[in-house]
Scaffold this active site. Structure first.
Site, PDB file in Angstrom:
ATOM      1  N   HIS A  22       1.932   9.393   5.152  1.00  0.00           N
ATOM      2  CA  HIS A  22       2.306  10.703   4.615  1.00  0.00           C
ATOM      3  C   HIS A  22       2.380  10.602   3.103  1.00  0.00           C
ATOM      4  O   HIS A  22       3.105   9.771   2.562  1.00  0.00           O
ATOM      5  CB  HIS A  22       3.646  11.174   5.167  1.00  0.00           C
ATOM      6  N   CYS A  23       1.601  11.431   2.429  1.00  0.00           N
ATOM      7  CA  CYS A  23       1.571  11.430   0.963  1.00  0.00           C
ATOM      8  C   CYS A  23       2.508  12.514   0.450  1.00  0.00           C
ATOM      9  O   CYS A  23       2.274  13.707   0.673  1.00  0.00           O
ATOM     10  CB  CYS A  23       0.139  11.672   0.472  1.00  0.00           C
ATOM     11  N   PHE A  24       3.550  12.118  -0.249  1.00  0.00           N
ATOM     12  CA  PHE A  24       4.517  13.091  -0.752  1.00  0.00           C
ATOM     13  C   PHE A  24       3.976  13.867  -1.951  1.00  0.00           C
ATOM     14  O   PHE A  24       4.411  14.992  -2.204  1.00  0.00           O
ATOM     15  CB  PHE A  24       5.824  12.383  -1.123  1.00  0.00           C
TER      16      PHE A  24
END
Length: 263
Positions: A110-112
């Site tokens: 998951h890329c914030f």
């Protein structure tokens, strides 16, 4: 969980703010200083070349950033349906993201900074986003050093000159020898340099995983993958014209994953 969801909102806003500040500095400081260069009378002035190169890098970075968000990984709630669909969703390739609250195919992480999961649909755009963001930041660092060198009459021929620039400039700023705008550019130099190195390292790590046919989620879980030629793994993400897919942000380069998804 609340902290993660808050970070999911703050990180994209931080990235967009850095992008706006970079555009403003390039447009209002770096380009005007190049127009005053005596060499600007040549056929291709430095300001024109600099503007074209920066526009190419930033357009690719922001374009792929948008595509990472637009090409969100498939929500695999449908995998709970017929057995034919469940066969397309093997457990080692899926993962439930607590932040996105959905199950995605070939989940990587998951890329914030994009506020989105990275999976089979947007892996290619994510790698290109990291690549061009790194190049844009490192190029902005070089352009900023040229501006500061001319503004402060400082030479960066010595390798340690960049490392000692910040502490020296801080003392000169409080003594009035360095303007506020120049001090802000110096701070941005170190930020661009740090972001550029971080994105370059992350891009290389991601490309290594792609060449191996793995995802970060599979590495963390210790899932073994079937050995395949590295060209085959590249084609799965970037398509048969994988070299063109690395250089040009095309929407469709004939990727095998996209073909399987369309079926």
């Amino acid at each position: 969980m609340l902290a993660l969801r808050l970070l999911n909102v703050v990180a994209p806003a931080y990235f967009l703010c850095i992008s706006l500040v970079t555009f403003a500095l390039q447009l209002f400081l770096f380009l005007p200083s190049m127009r005053q260069d005596p060499a600007a009378a040549r056929l291709f002035p430095p300001a024109l070349l600099h503007g074209a190169l920066f526009l190419f890098l930033s357009t690719n970075a922001l374009g792929n950033y948008v595509l990472v968000i637009q090409n969100s990984p498939d929500d695999l709630d449908a995998c709970q349906g017929p057995s034919a669909r469940r066969a397309l969703c093997p457990p080692p390739s899926t993962h439930f993201c607590r932040v996105c609250a959905r199950v995605t195919l070939r989940h990587d992480h998951h890329c914030f900074f994009t506020g989105n999961c990275i999976g089979s649909r947007n892996m290619r755009n994510f790698v290109l986003f990291c690549l061009y963001t790194s190049l844009a930041c490192l190029y902005s660092t070089v352009a900023g050093l040229a501006y500061i060198s001319a503004a402060l009459s400082t030479s960066f021929a010595h390798p340690l000159a960049f490392l000692t620039l910040l502490p020296t400039s801080i003392s000169q700023f409080f003594s009035g020898a360095v303007l506020g705008s120049e001090m802000f550019v110096i701070l941005m130099l170190y930020l661009w340099f740090a972001i550029g190195l971080a994105c370059a390292g992350f891009c290389c790590h991601q490309l290594l995983l792609i060449l191996r046919g793995q995802t970060r989620h599979q590495v963390r879980k210790g899932v073994a993958v079937r050995a395949r030629p590295w060209r085959k793994n590249l084609q799965e993400v970037f398509g048969k014209r994988w070299l063109l897919g690395l250089l040009i942000p095309m929407f469709n380069v004939g990727g095998e994953s996209s073909k399987q998804r369309d079926k």
